[in-house]
Design a protein around this motif. Structure first.
Motif, short mmCIF file in Angstrom:
data_model
loop_
_atom_site.label_atom_id
_atom_site.label_comp_id
_atom_site.label_asym_id
_atom_site.label_seq_id
_atom_site.Cartn_x
_atom_site.Cartn_y
_atom_site.Cartn_z
N ARG A 55 0.84 -1.20 0.00
CA ARG A 55 0.00 0.00 0.00
C ARG A 55 0.87 1.25 0.00
NH1 ARG A 55 -3.06 -2.52 3.87
NH2 ARG A 55 -2.26 -1.18 5.52
N ARG A 58 2.25 1.86 -3.43
CA ARG A 58 1.23 2.43 -4.31
C ARG A 58 1.02 3.91 -4.02
NH1 ARG A 58 -1.43 -2.54 -3.48
NH2 ARG A 58 -2.73 -1.61 -1.88
N GLU A 59 0.97 4.25 -2.73
CA GLU A 59 0.78 5.65 -2.35
C GLU A 59 1.93 6.52 -2.84
OE1 GLU A 59 -0.31 6.56 1.72
OE2 GLU A 59 -1.38 4.66 1.86
N GLY A 61 3.86 5.91 -5.39
CA GLY A 61 3.71 6.01 -6.84
C GLY A 61 2.64 7.02 -7.22
N ASP A 62 1.50 6.97 -6.53
CA ASP A 62 0.42 7.91 -6.81
C ASP A 62 0.84 9.34 -6.52
OD1 ASP A 62 -1.16 5.74 -7.49
OD2 ASP A 62 -2.31 5.74 -5.61
N LEU A 63 1.52 9.55 -5.40
CA LEU A 63 1.97 10.90 -5.06
C LEU A 63 3.03 11.40 -6.04
CD1 LEU A 63 2.14 10.60 -1.17
CD2 LEU A 63 0.51 11.97 -2.50
N SER A 64 3.91 10.52 -6.47
CA SER A 64 4.91 10.91 -7.46
C SER A 64 4.25 11.31 -8.77
CB SER A 64 5.90 9.78 -7.70
OG SER A 64 6.66 9.53 -6.56
N GLU A 65 3.27 10.54 -9.18
CA GLU A 65 2.53 10.85 -10.41
C GLU A 65 1.81 12.19 -10.29
OE1 GLU A 65 1.08 10.62 -14.20
OE2 GLU A 65 2.51 9.26 -13.27
N ARG A 66 1.18 12.41 -9.16
CA ARG A 66 0.46 13.65 -8.94
C ARG A 66 1.41 14.85 -8.94
NH1 ARG A 66 -2.88 15.13 -3.55
NH2 ARG A 66 -3.64 17.13 -4.23
N GLN A 69 2.50 15.63 -12.43
CA GLN A 69 1.45 16.35 -13.15
C GLN A 69 1.41 17.81 -12.73
OE1 GLN A 69 -2.05 14.06 -12.27
NE2 GLN A 69 -1.57 12.47 -13.78
#
Length: 90
Positions: A55, A58-59, A61-66, A69
Protein backbone atom coordinates in the motif's frame (compact mmCIF):
# COMPACT_ATOMS: atom_id res chain seq x y z
CA UNK A 1 35.69 -26.23 7.46
CA UNK A 2 35.23 -25.19 11.08
CA UNK A 3 35.36 -21.50 10.16
CA UNK A 4 32.52 -22.05 7.68
CA UNK A 5 30.39 -23.66 10.38
CA UNK A 6 31.13 -20.87 12.83
CA UNK A 7 30.29 -18.18 10.30
CA UNK A 8 27.00 -19.80 9.23
CA UNK A 9 25.86 -20.41 12.80
CA UNK A 10 26.83 -16.86 13.80
CA UNK A 11 24.78 -15.40 10.94
CA UNK A 12 21.64 -17.34 11.86
CA UNK A 13 18.94 -15.55 13.75
CA UNK A 14 17.56 -17.17 16.88
CA UNK A 15 13.92 -17.98 17.45
CA UNK A 16 13.83 -15.40 20.25
CA UNK A 17 15.13 -12.73 17.88
CA UNK A 18 12.50 -13.67 15.30
CA UNK A 19 9.76 -13.47 17.93
CA UNK A 20 11.06 -10.08 19.05
CA UNK A 21 11.03 -8.78 15.46
CA UNK A 22 7.51 -10.09 14.88
CA UNK A 23 6.33 -8.33 18.05
CA UNK A 24 7.92 -5.10 16.82
CA UNK A 25 6.15 -5.47 13.46
CA UNK A 26 2.87 -6.11 15.27
CA UNK A 27 3.35 -2.93 17.31
CA UNK A 28 4.06 -0.91 14.16
CA UNK A 29 0.99 -2.30 12.45
CA UNK A 30 -1.15 -1.55 15.48
CA UNK A 31 0.08 2.06 15.45
CA UNK A 32 -0.92 2.44 11.81
CA UNK A 33 -4.23 0.58 12.17
CA UNK A 34 -5.12 1.56 15.77
CA UNK A 35 -5.85 -2.11 16.38
CA UNK A 36 -6.06 -4.04 19.62
CA UNK A 37 -3.22 -5.55 21.58
CA UNK A 38 -4.21 -9.22 21.21
CA UNK A 39 -1.48 -11.67 20.21
CA UNK A 40 -1.67 -12.44 16.50
CA UNK A 41 0.07 -15.38 14.76
CA UNK A 42 3.41 -14.50 13.15
CA UNK A 43 2.25 -15.52 9.66
CA UNK A 44 -0.66 -13.08 9.89
CA UNK A 45 1.59 -10.24 11.06
CA UNK A 46 4.01 -10.90 8.19
CA UNK A 47 1.14 -11.02 5.70
CA UNK A 48 -0.27 -7.73 7.03
CA UNK A 49 3.21 -6.18 6.91
CA UNK A 50 3.59 -7.16 3.25
CA UNK A 51 0.17 -5.69 2.45
CA UNK A 52 1.04 -2.49 4.30
CA UNK A 53 4.33 -2.13 2.41
CA UNK A 54 2.55 -2.70 -0.92
CA UNK A 55 0.00 0.00 0.00
CA UNK A 56 2.82 2.39 0.85
CA UNK A 57 4.50 1.69 -2.50
CA UNK A 58 1.23 2.43 -4.31
CA UNK A 59 0.78 5.65 -2.35
CA UNK A 60 4.32 6.76 -3.17
CA UNK A 61 3.71 6.01 -6.84
CA UNK A 62 0.42 7.91 -6.81
CA UNK A 63 1.97 10.90 -5.06
CA UNK A 64 4.91 10.91 -7.46
CA UNK A 65 2.53 10.85 -10.41
CA UNK A 66 0.46 13.65 -8.94
CA UNK A 67 3.55 15.75 -8.26
CA UNK A 68 4.79 15.16 -11.80
CA UNK A 69 1.45 16.35 -13.15
CA UNK A 70 1.56 19.44 -10.96
CA UNK A 71 5.08 20.22 -12.11
CA UNK A 72 4.10 19.77 -15.74
CA UNK A 73 1.19 22.18 -15.39
CA UNK A 74 3.09 24.76 -13.28
CA UNK A 75 5.65 27.31 -14.28
CA UNK A 76 8.68 25.08 -14.76
CA UNK A 77 11.31 27.77 -15.20
CA UNK A 78 12.05 28.14 -11.48
CA UNK A 79 14.93 26.55 -9.64
CA UNK A 80 12.50 24.87 -7.23
CA UNK A 81 10.89 22.92 -10.07
CA UNK A 82 14.31 21.70 -11.23
CA UNK A 83 15.19 20.64 -7.70
CA UNK A 84 11.90 18.74 -7.35
CA UNK A 85 12.46 17.00 -10.68
CA UNK A 86 15.92 15.86 -9.59
CA UNK A 87 14.50 14.53 -6.31
CA UNK A 88 11.80 12.60 -8.17
CA UNK A 89 14.41 10.88 -10.33
CA UNK A 90 16.13 9.29 -7.31
Amino acid sequence: MASTRTRSSASRISEDEINDLVLKLQALLQESNSGGTARVPAWKILKETCSYIKRLHREVGDLSERLSQLLASADTTGVDADMLRSLLQH
